[in-house]
Design a protein around this motif. Structure first.
Motif, short mmCIF file in Angstrom:
data_model
loop_
_atom_site.label_atom_id
_atom_site.label_comp_id
_atom_site.label_asym_id
_atom_site.label_seq_id
_atom_site.Cartn_x
_atom_site.Cartn_y
_atom_site.Cartn_z
N UNK A 170 0.80 -1.27 -0.08
CA UNK A 170 0.02 -0.21 0.07
C UNK A 170 0.75 1.15 0.06
N UNK A 171 1.92 1.29 0.94
CA UNK A 171 2.86 2.42 1.02
C UNK A 171 3.67 2.66 -0.67
N UNK A 172 3.97 1.61 -1.23
CA UNK A 172 4.37 1.70 -2.51
C UNK A 172 3.56 2.05 -3.64
N UNK A 173 2.22 1.67 -3.56
CA UNK A 173 1.41 2.11 -4.28
C UNK A 173 0.81 3.75 -4.21
N UNK A 174 0.95 3.94 -2.86
CA UNK A 174 0.66 5.31 -2.64
C UNK A 174 1.86 6.26 -2.96
N UNK A 175 3.09 5.88 -2.93
CA UNK A 175 4.15 6.52 -3.99
C UNK A 175 4.16 6.75 -5.43
N UNK A 176 3.63 5.44 -6.06
CA UNK A 176 3.39 5.43 -7.04
C UNK A 176 2.26 6.32 -7.66
N UNK A 177 1.30 6.52 -6.98
CA UNK A 177 0.06 7.47 -7.30
C UNK A 177 0.42 8.59 -7.18
N UNK A 178 1.41 9.14 -6.10
CA UNK A 178 1.74 10.54 -6.11
C UNK A 178 2.48 10.90 -7.25
N UNK A 179 3.44 9.98 -7.80
CA UNK A 179 4.29 10.19 -8.84
C UNK A 179 3.45 10.21 -10.29
N UNK A 180 2.37 9.74 -10.38
CA UNK A 180 1.43 9.53 -11.58
C UNK A 180 0.69 10.69 -11.49
N UNK A 181 0.38 11.31 -10.62
CA UNK A 181 -0.28 12.50 -10.30
C UNK A 181 0.33 13.84 -10.61
N UNK A 182 1.76 13.62 -10.32
CA UNK A 182 2.69 14.91 -10.46
C UNK A 182 2.92 14.73 -12.35
N UNK A 183 3.00 13.50 -12.61
CA UNK A 183 3.28 13.37 -14.36
C UNK A 183 2.16 12.34 -14.70
N UNK A 184 1.23 12.95 -15.36
CA UNK A 184 0.06 12.50 -15.72
C UNK A 184 0.18 11.50 -16.98
N UNK A 185 1.60 11.71 -17.73
CA UNK A 185 1.61 10.94 -18.91
C UNK A 185 2.28 9.56 -18.38
N UNK A 186 2.58 9.54 -17.12
CA UNK A 186 3.17 8.20 -16.49
C UNK A 186 2.09 7.00 -16.66
N UNK A 187 0.90 7.47 -16.10
CA UNK A 187 -0.33 6.63 -16.09
C UNK A 187 -0.61 6.52 -17.34
N UNK A 188 -0.36 7.34 -18.53
CA UNK A 188 -0.86 6.42 -20.04
C UNK A 188 0.26 5.57 -20.38
N UNK A 189 1.61 5.70 -19.88
CA UNK A 189 2.50 4.74 -20.25
C UNK A 189 2.22 3.51 -19.57
N UNK A 190 1.84 3.58 -18.61
CA UNK A 190 1.64 2.29 -17.74
C UNK A 190 0.26 1.41 -18.32
#
Length: 286
Positions: A198-218
């Motif tokens: 859960x902690x790792x997913x939280x950090x990943x979500x924060x990174x994706x919010x800062x970089x929207x294109x990261x979610x599209x790449x995923x």
């Protein structure tokens, strides 16, 4: 002449018999306790020793370490659990004089006192202590035995619990306890893993919010992984569909803004439409 020869032969035979009965051989691992008319006069060392026939008697004592098994004892522990425990004791004679004079049968005496001491010491401990703290129990038994046996010229060098027999009901209870302990550890480890995930997913979500294109790449990476198995079904994640609609709306808004900003041709002396204050034909500003 014949009488003298006979007397000489008898004398020789007597001398041989006396010499044979007066010679005693003490081995390296033994000591000889010499009794003269019933009294201890000396302790003879290994080697060839001579005694006075009829008057002297020699008792040989072994000085080697002796292994003595302690037969299984039915013992009730401090938490009222009945167990059968057997042990083994190692002892050796350190004072040959005392081992012969102070006690009649040192082996039988040590066997009996070892049994009683085993029951006494184990009975003062719980079952868990008897199973886990065998070194402490062995040391206690040895100390108690040494206190008594040193007066007999015997030293107990080692005592070890050899076998512990538990009732079948207690074995089943301990098996259930061990199983429950394993399940508890498994649940704790799983919970810790969920927490870290859960902690790792939280950090990943924060990174994706800062970089929207990261979610599209995923999302694109997920589509590539689905296509590895030559699957004919194409799955579009919901965020991707919303992203497509957002992009379509963006293009529509851009087109509308471009149309609105295009210059219009003035007619009948009316003012031109500009991005700023309206400019009249007369040049005055409103």
């Amino acid at each position: 002449m014949n009488a003298a020869a006979g007397i000489g032969l008898v004398a020789a035979i007597v001398v041989i018999i006396v010499a044979a009965t007066s010679i005693r051989v003490v081995f390296q691992f033994q000591r000889g306790v010499l009794f003269r008319l019933g009294r201890v006069v000396a302790v003879r060392e290994p080697g060839l020793n001579f005694i006075i026939p009829v008057i002297d008697q020699m008792k040989k004592v072994s000085m080697r370490i002796i292994t003595m098994p302690i037969q299984s004892q039915g013992i009730i522990t401090r938490d009222n659990v009945s167990v059968d425990i057997s042990a083994v004791a190692y002892f050796r004679v350190v004072d040959a004089r005392k081992s012969v004079v102070a006690i009649e049968n040192v082996h039988a005496a040590i066997d009996q006192i070892a049994q009683t001491t085993l029951r006494k010491v184990v009975g003062q401990h719980t079952l868990d202590q008897a199973l886990a703290e065998t070194d402490a129990i062995n040391a206690d038994i040895r100390q108690i035995l040494d206190t008594t046996t040193l007066e007999w010229g015997v030293e107990v060098t080692l005592v070890e619990l050899k076998d512990i027999q538990l009732p079948d009901s207690m074995k089943r209870a301990m098996a259930r306890q061990a199983e429950a302990e394993r399940e508890k550890r498994a649940k704790i480890i799983a919970a810790e893993g969920e927490s870290l995930a859960a902690a790792a997913l939280g950090e990943a979500s924060d990174t994706m919010m800062a970089h929207p294109l990261a979610l599209q790449l995923r999302n694109l990476q997920t589509l590539v992984e689905l296509g590895v198995d030559k699957n004919t079904t194409v799955v579009f994640p919901a965020p991707l569909m919303s992203a497509i609609s957002d992009i379509s709306g963006f293009f529509a808004r851009e087109s509308a803004a471009a149309s609105a900003q295009a210059p219009q041709t003035p007619s009948n002396g009316s003012a031109a439409v500009l991005d700023g204050p309206a400019v009249l034909a007369s040049g005055t500003t409103r």
